[in-house]
Scaffold this motif. Sequence first.
Motif, PDB file in Angstrom:
ATOM      1  N   GLY A  59       0.822  -1.197   0.000  1.00 24.30           N
ATOM      2  CA  GLY A  59       0.000   0.000   0.000  1.00 24.30           C
ATOM      3  C   GLY A  59       0.858   1.251   0.000  1.00 24.30           C
ATOM      4  O   GLY A  59       2.070   1.211   0.239  1.00 24.30           O
ATOM      5  N   VAL A  60       0.225   2.387  -0.247  1.00 27.94           N
ATOM      6  CA  VAL A  60       0.945   3.640  -0.472  1.00 27.94           C
ATOM      7  C   VAL A  60       1.650   4.155   0.782  1.00 27.94           C
ATOM      8  O   VAL A  60       2.655   4.855   0.695  1.00 27.94           O
ATOM      9  CB  VAL A  60      -0.028   4.716  -1.010  1.00 27.94           C
ATOM     10  N   SER A  61       1.169   3.797   1.967  1.00 30.08           N
ATOM     11  CA  SER A  61       1.813   4.288   3.194  1.00 30.08           C
ATOM     12  C   SER A  61       3.252   3.816   3.313  1.00 30.08           C
ATOM     13  O   SER A  61       4.041   4.418   4.046  1.00 30.08           O
ATOM     14  CB  SER A  61       1.011   3.851   4.422  1.00 30.08           C
ATOM     15  N   HIS A  79       5.667  12.677  -2.771  1.00 25.29           N
ATOM     16  CA  HIS A  79       6.298  12.022  -3.912  1.00 25.29           C
ATOM     17  C   HIS A  79       5.270  11.991  -5.035  1.00 25.29           C
ATOM     18  O   HIS A  79       4.091  11.698  -4.798  1.00 25.29           O
ATOM     19  CB  HIS A  79       6.697  10.583  -3.583  1.00 25.29           C
ATOM     20  N   LEU A  80       5.707  12.271  -6.248  1.00 20.95           N
ATOM     21  CA  LEU A  80       4.785  12.237  -7.376  1.00 20.95           C
ATOM     22  C   LEU A  80       4.110  10.870  -7.491  1.00 20.95           C
ATOM     23  O   LEU A  80       2.906  10.773  -7.746  1.00 20.95           O
ATOM     24  CB  LEU A  80       5.532  12.560  -8.671  1.00 20.95           C
ATOM     25  N   SER A  81       4.867   9.800  -7.255  1.00 18.57           N
ATOM     26  CA  SER A  81       4.331   8.453  -7.411  1.00 18.57           C
ATOM     27  C   SER A  81       3.279   8.103  -6.368  1.00 18.57           C
ATOM     28  O   SER A  81       2.555   7.118  -6.515  1.00 18.57           O
ATOM     29  CB  SER A  81       5.467   7.424  -7.333  1.00 18.57           C
ATOM     30  N   ALA A 100      -3.869  10.980  -7.907  1.00 20.82           N
ATOM     31  CA  ALA A 100      -4.143  10.777  -9.328  1.00 20.82           C
ATOM     32  C   ALA A 100      -3.192   9.772  -9.963  1.00 20.82           C
ATOM     33  O   ALA A 100      -3.525   9.128 -10.971  1.00 20.82           O
ATOM     34  CB  ALA A 100      -4.056  12.113 -10.076  1.00 20.82           C
ATOM     35  N   GLU A 101      -2.009   9.613  -9.372  1.00 17.56           N
ATOM     36  CA  GLU A 101      -1.042   8.645  -9.897  1.00 17.56           C
ATOM     37  C   GLU A 101      -1.332   7.227  -9.415  1.00 17.56           C
ATOM     38  O   GLU A 101      -1.072   6.257 -10.121  1.00 17.56           O
ATOM     39  CB  GLU A 101       0.375   9.046  -9.465  1.00 17.56           C
ATOM     40  N   VAL A 102      -1.865   7.115  -8.189  1.00 20.16           N
ATOM     41  CA  VAL A 102      -2.049   5.800  -7.578  1.00 20.16           C
ATOM     42  C   VAL A 102      -3.442   5.232  -7.819  1.00 20.16           C
ATOM     43  O   VAL A 102      -3.601   4.045  -8.085  1.00 20.16           O
ATOM     44  CB  VAL A 102      -1.777   5.879  -6.055  1.00 20.16           C
ATOM     45  N   THR A 137       8.729  -5.527  -6.615  1.00 23.72           N
ATOM     46  CA  THR A 137       7.759  -4.812  -5.787  1.00 23.72           C
ATOM     47  C   THR A 137       6.749  -4.071  -6.659  1.00 23.72           C
ATOM     48  O   THR A 137       7.074  -3.601  -7.757  1.00 23.72           O
ATOM     49  CB  THR A 137       8.473  -3.808  -4.872  1.00 23.72           C
ATOM     50  N   HIS A 138       5.522  -3.960  -6.131  1.00 23.34           N
ATOM     51  CA  HIS A 138       4.442  -3.270  -6.822  1.00 23.34           C
ATOM     52  C   HIS A 138       3.716  -2.352  -5.843  1.00 23.34           C
ATOM     53  O   HIS A 138       3.583  -2.686  -4.665  1.00 23.34           O
ATOM     54  CB  HIS A 138       3.430  -4.261  -7.403  1.00 23.34           C
ATOM     55  N   LEU A 139       3.236  -1.241  -6.355  1.00 26.83           N
ATOM     56  CA  LEU A 139       2.432  -0.306  -5.576  1.00 26.83           C
ATOM     57  C   LEU A 139       0.966  -0.490  -5.948  1.00 26.83           C
ATOM     58  O   LEU A 139       0.605  -0.456  -7.129  1.00 26.83           O
ATOM     59  CB  LEU A 139       2.865   1.135  -5.872  1.00 26.83           C
ATOM     60  N   VAL A 140       0.125  -0.690  -4.926  1.00 32.17           N
ATOM     61  CA  VAL A 140      -1.301  -0.903  -5.167  1.00 32.17           C
ATOM     62  C   VAL A 140      -2.095   0.231  -4.512  1.00 32.17           C
ATOM     63  O   VAL A 140      -1.661   0.805  -3.517  1.00 32.17           O
ATOM     64  CB  VAL A 140      -1.773  -2.273  -4.636  1.00 32.17           C
ATOM     65  N   PRO A 141      -3.270   0.568  -5.057  1.00 36.88           N
ATOM     66  CA  PRO A 141      -4.026   1.715  -4.547  1.00 36.88           C
ATOM     67  C   PRO A 141      -4.798   1.416  -3.270  1.00 36.88           C
ATOM     68  O   PRO A 141      -6.019   1.370  -3.241  1.00 36.88           O
ATOM     69  CB  PRO A 141      -4.972   2.044  -5.717  1.00 36.88           C
TER      70      PRO A 141
END
Length: 352
Positions: free
Chosen positions: A186-188, A195-197, A201-203, A239-243
Amino acid sequence: MGVNNKVRVAIVGSTGYGGVELIRLLLAHPNVEITSVISSSSAGTPIAAGFPHLTEILTDQLDGIDIDMIAQKADVVFLPTPAGVAAELAPKLLDAGLKVIDISGDFRLKLPESYETWYKRKAAEETYLAEAVYGLCEVWGDEVQETTRLLSNPGCFPTATLLGLIPAVAAGWIDLDSIIIDAKSGVSGAGRGLHLSAHYAEVNENFSAYKVNKHQHIPEIEQALSRVADRPVVTTFTTHLVPMTRGIMTTMYAKVVGEHSEADFVEMYRQYYEGRKFVRVRNAGTWPATKHVSGSNYCDIGLCYDARTGRITIISVIDNIVKGAAGQAIQNLNLMMGWEETTGLHFTPVYP
């Protein structure tokens, strides 16, 4: 010691997600008194100004970093700080007679050159790297003693990954050259900084890979697996970033060595983690989800053997801010103080 013989703790880096989660958990700990919350960037302001959810719960003003002040106020210092900060602060805190629990990565890697390669900065002094105890509680908790001065808290991805893989590695049931780790966070996990990422709107409605083959947790994972296997282990780790806000899921794949059924794996994992109250091994045919551990110190593990491919699939989930950071740090504090390991961590996961 604080009032009623409670251990006095200070938190350096109180305005990050890891720091504020430490506050939430430690406020409910029966043996702890928070005596100083510290932020070099926000000193002099009430912590509730930046975290309104703490209004009338914690009214302290944020302190600046002052070693003498910390030594007067605290017995133990938590360092949920950016990379490089703990390497500078921890030796000074230790010299002042304090115990240190580092939640950054500054003392996890034993080889300075490995840290400098992956973190792109100067490593801590080798003396302290050698002294630091790596606090993966369910595996090496017996090494965390009341004499421990410097505790290195494992990273979030390594915690989920290692708890998922180590029983199979220790048993010799998987081919060590076949390990693939597919990790999602998760984004935390990116912290509270801008961070832009991490922008909404990016996530939102997006799913992205990042730091492919370059994540700084790779050497930490391989160092621990190599220790268990007693030989070098190299992995493929993505690794992957999920919303979502909280949670880590690591899905791991490896070729099985020998004749072992899915039921055998489940039973072996349960025996390995017997008595370890924060690891829950699922029944065959059921899989953990990040919601099942959100807000808690649990790690849930599911296993599936595919006879067609000869591979075992291991799914491990944690809350990245709790078991992956603040919760495990408190688990280590409990071990360092000789308390029951689960003290102050009896949180039921938040659901839904």
